[in-house]
Design a protein around this motif. Structure first.
Motif, PDB file in Angstrom:
ATOM      1  N   ILE A   7     -16.268  13.308  28.958  1.00  0.00           N
ATOM      2  CA  ILE A   7     -15.594  12.569  30.020  1.00  0.00           C
ATOM      3  C   ILE A   7     -14.588  13.459  30.746  1.00  0.00           C
ATOM      4  CG2 ILE A   7     -14.112  10.595  30.548  1.00  0.00           C
ATOM      5  CD1 ILE A   7     -16.989   9.908  29.722  1.00  0.00           C
ATOM      6  N   ARG A  30     -11.148   9.126  33.474  1.00  0.00           N
ATOM      7  CA  ARG A  30     -11.148   7.733  33.036  1.00  0.00           C
ATOM      8  C   ARG A  30     -10.362   6.935  34.078  1.00  0.00           C
ATOM      9  NH1 ARG A  30      -9.274   7.176  26.761  1.00  0.00           N
ATOM     10  NH2 ARG A  30     -10.894   8.421  25.740  1.00  0.00           N
ATOM     11  N   PRO A  87     -10.350  14.761  29.108  1.00  0.00           N
ATOM     12  CA  PRO A  87     -10.304  13.636  30.045  1.00  0.00           C
ATOM     13  C   PRO A  87      -8.894  13.371  30.562  1.00  0.00           C
ATOM     14  CG  PRO A  87     -10.426  12.805  27.800  1.00  0.00           C
ATOM     15  CD  PRO A  87     -10.493  14.304  27.707  1.00  0.00           C
TER      16      PRO A  87
END
Length: 569
Positions: free
Chosen positions: A37, A40, A260
Motif C-alpha cells: 500500500i 490510505r 503507506p
C-alpha cells in the motif's frame, strides 16, 4: 554519526523513480497486501480506500502521457492545487518522471495568492479538484501562460480536461526521462510571514538531503537499525502536501521507504487526529506545535479513549515548549522530536530520542550530513549561550557538498545571493547553542525585540502562557511605547470551556477579562523574569496563522504599530 555519515548522490536521480517506480516493479507477490500500500485514504464513517504502489505508478504513467499531450515539456512548471488525496500523489509522480517541475499550491489560497504564484512561475498547466477550481478559474485571464486546467475529483466538467476520462484513455506505460540529481523538480513559494512570497526551486537531490533528518526525527521509522528490517510503519500528518512540511517531511520520504501514508481531506480537530491515528494504526507522525497544543487541551489523557501505536513523533514550525513536550512523553507515550528547517534548507537540525536525549524546548542538534553553526552579524561563530543566526554550510564535515540546498529563488538572483554569507546559508532564525551542542530557538530575527532595554524572545513567554489551563494559544509582540520604546504585549486565545466555567462566577464580562489579565500576568511573573511578563494582554478568538500552521506575529506587530501611529497622530 557525523563522522561516519557520507552522502551518496549519483549524477542521475529522479524522485518519482525512487518513491514509486522501484516499488511498483518490485517482486511483491509474496507480500501481504498491506506491504504494497502506498496511500490510505481515510474516510470517517466509511471504509478506508487503499491504493498500491502499482496503482500509483499506472496512474502516474497515464497522467504523464496526458500532460505530454498538452505540450508540457521538461522544465515546465505544472501547478498542483489539491489537498491530501490519491490524485495529488499521482500528479507529483507524473510531473517528476517527465522532468517537469511540480509547483504545489495550497487549496486554502484565495484568488490573489494563486494569481501571484501562477503569474510569477508562468505555470503552463494547473491540476485542481473541487476545493480550488473556482478560484483558479476566476483568475485564469490574469495568467496568460496557463494554457490548461485539468479538473479532478468532483470538479469534473469544470476545466479544460477531465482527469479521470483523460487518464482512462492513456493506459500505457511511460518511459521516464533520466533527470540529473541537480535538475529542478519542485517550486515552492515561501509562506511570506516576513514579506512577499518567493519561489524556492528545489532539485531532485533535495529529497536525499532530507532523509537523514526524517529517519532521525521518526526514531528510525520502524527500521531496527541492525538488519534494516521494516516494521508495519504507517505515517500520517495533517500538514498540507502543498507545503514543505507535508511534501518533504511526510509524503515523499514515506514513499521513498515504500511505506503507506494516510491521506485525509478534511478539517483538523483534536478528535479527528486521535480517532484517525487509532483507526489507521499510525506509528509515525508530524504534528505542528499548534495542533499538539489543541490536542493537549482537548484530551489531557487521550489513551483513556484512544488506542495509540505511536513510535515516532516530529514537530516543527514553532517551539514546542516544555508543557507540550511533557504531554507527548507522558500522555502520548512518545518523546516528541523537534525539528528545524526551511523550504530552502529543510531538515537540518533536530532531535532523535532513540539515539540522543531530547531536551524540552530545544531544537536539537545538526542532523548527520549537515554542518550547522550559530553566526553573528559579521559571520563569526557565536560563543556558547550567545544568540545568533542559524546557518548551514554548503559542505558537510568531510568537505562533501550537502544535497539539501535549494537551487535558488525563482528569478531572484539578488535574493538568492543575499541568503548566503560565503558558503554559509543564513536562515534568519535566531538560536543559542549550549555547551553540549543543542540549539535553543529564540525566534525569527524580526520577531525578537527590545523592551525597556531587555532583549525579548516571544517563544519563552508564549510557552509560559500556554501552561495556564485557560490558554489555548498565545502570541507575543512588541507594543510601541513612547518612554520605553516597546512593551511586551500578548494576544491570547482562551479555551471556551474555561470561559464558560469562570465567566458566570465573576459577574460582568469586563470584570472577567480584568481578572484573567491579572491572573495570566501573575502566572508569567512567577515563572519568568520580571521584565518578560506581558504589560498588556488582548483576548482574541483566533491568532493569524499561515497556511503552514505558523503564527503570523508580523500581522499583530504591524497592527500595534498602526494603532500607535493613529493614537500619536
Amino acid at each position: 554519526m557525523h563522522r561516519n555519515f557520507r552522502w551518496q548522490v549519483d549524477e542521475h536521480f529522479n524522485i518519482a523513480e525512487a518513491c514509486c517506480g522501484r516499488w511498483a516493479r518490485a517482486e511483491d507477490d509474496a507480500l501481504p497486501a498491506t506491504k504494497r500500500i502506498a496511500i490510505r485514504t481515510h474516510r470517517p464513517g466509511a471504509e478506508t480506500l487503499f491504493h498500491t504502489y502499482s496503482e500509483l505508478q499506472r496512474a502516474a504513467d497515464a497522467l504523464s502521457h496526458v500532460l505530454a499531450g498538452l505540450g508540457v515539456q521538461r522544465g515546465d512548471r505544472v501547478a498542483i492545487v489539491m489537498p491530501q488525496r490519491f490524485e495529488t500523489a499521482v500528479a507529483y509522480m507524473a510531473i517528476f518522471q517527465m522532468g517537469a517541475v511540480a509547483m504545489p499550491l495550497s487549496m486554502l489560497f484565495g484568488p490573489d495568492a494563486l494569481a501571484f504564484r501562477l503569474q510569477d512561475s508562468e505555470a503552463v498547466v494547473a491540476i485542481c479538484d473541487e476545493s480550488a477550481i473556482a478560484s483558479v478559474k476566476s483568475i485564469r485571464t490574469d495568467c496568460p501562460a496557463l494554457r490548461t486546467v485539468v479538473a479532478a475529483g468532483a470538479a469534473v466538467g469544470q476545466g479544460d480536461v477531465d482527469y479521470e476520462s483523460a487518464l482512462a484513455a492513456q493506459q500505457r506505460s511511460f518511459t521516464a526521462v533520466k533527470t540529473k540529481a541537480d535538475e529542478a523538480a519542485i517550486l515552492i513559494y515561501t509562506s511570506g510571514t516576513t514579506g512577499p512570497p518567493k519561489g524556492a526551486l528545489l532539485a531532485h537531490r533535495a529529497l536525499i538531503g532530507n532523509l537523514p533528518g526524517f529517519v532521525c526525527s521518526q526514531n528510525w521509522f520502524g527500521f531496527d537499525g541492525k538488519t534494516n528490517a521494516a516494521s508495519d510503519a504507517v505515517f500520517w500528518s495533517p500538514a498540507d502536501w502543498a507545503w514543505t512540511g507535508g511534501l518533504m517531511d511526510a509524503l515523499l520520504p514515506t514513499l521513498y521507504f515504500g511505506r503507506p501514508i494516510v491521506a485525509f481531506n478534511g478539517r483538523f480537530s483534536p478528535e479527528l487526529a486521535f480517532s484517525l491515528m487509532a483507526e489507521q494504526g499510525v506509528t509515525h507522525s508530524f504534528l505542528f506545535p499548534t495542533a499538539l497544543k489543541a490536542m493537549m487541551k482537548a484530551y489531557p489523557q487521550p489513551r483513556r479513549q484512544f488506542r495509540l501505536r505511536l513510535q515516532g513523533l516530529m514537530s516543527a514550525g514553532e517551539a514546542v515548549g516544555d508543557a507540550v513536550f511533557a504531554y507527548c512523553r507522558e500522555q502520548l507515550g512518545v518523546t516528541v522530536n523537534e525539528m528545524f528547517g526551511q523550504t530552502e534548507v529543510n531538515y537540518i537540525v533536530g532531535n532523535c530520542s532513540r539515539y540522543w536525549p531530547a531536551r524540552p524546548g530545544s531544537m536539537g542538534k545538526a542532523y548527520p550530513g549537515h554542518r550547522v553553526a550559530v553566526l553573528d552579524d559579521e559571520g563569526r561563530e557565536c560563543a556558547v549561550g550567545v544568540p545568533g543566526d542559524v546557518a548551514v554550510n554548503r559542505f558537510d564535515v568531510h568537505g562533501d557538498p550537502d544535497p539539501i540546498f535549494f537551487l535558488g529563488y525563482w528569478r531572484k538572483d539578488e535574493a538568492t545571493r543575499a541568503k548566503f554569507s560565503g558558503d554559509w546559508c543564513r536562515t534568519g532564525d535566531l538560536a543559542r547553542r549550549d555547551a553540549d551542542g543543542y540549539l535553543w530557538y529564540e525566534g525569527r530575527a524580526d520577531d525578537v525585540f527590545k523592551a525597556a532595554g531587555y532583549r525579548i524572545g516571544p517563544g519563552e513567554i508564549e510557552n509560559c502562557l500556554i501552561k495556564h489551563p485557560a490558554v489555548v494559544n498565545a502570541a507575543v509582540v512588541p507594543k510601541p511605547d513612547r518612554e520605553r520604546g516597546a512593551v511586551v504585549k500578548a494576544y491570547v486565545v482562551l479555551a471556551p470551556d474555561f470561559i464558560a466555567s469562570r465567566a458566570g462566577s465573576t459577574g460582568a464580562e469586563g470584570q472577567f477579562e480584568l481578572q484573567m489579565i491579572a491572573e495570566l500576568q501573575a502566572h508569567v511573573k512567577n515563572l519568568l523574569a520580571p521584565y518578560e511578563y506581558p504589560k498588556e494582554i488582548e483576548f482574541i478568538d483566533a491568532l493569524p496563522m499561515t497556511t503552514t500552521g505558523k503564527v503570523q506575529r508580523r500581522v499583530l506587530r504591524l497592527q500595534e504599530e498602526a494603532r500607535f501611529k493613529a493614537a500619536e497622530g
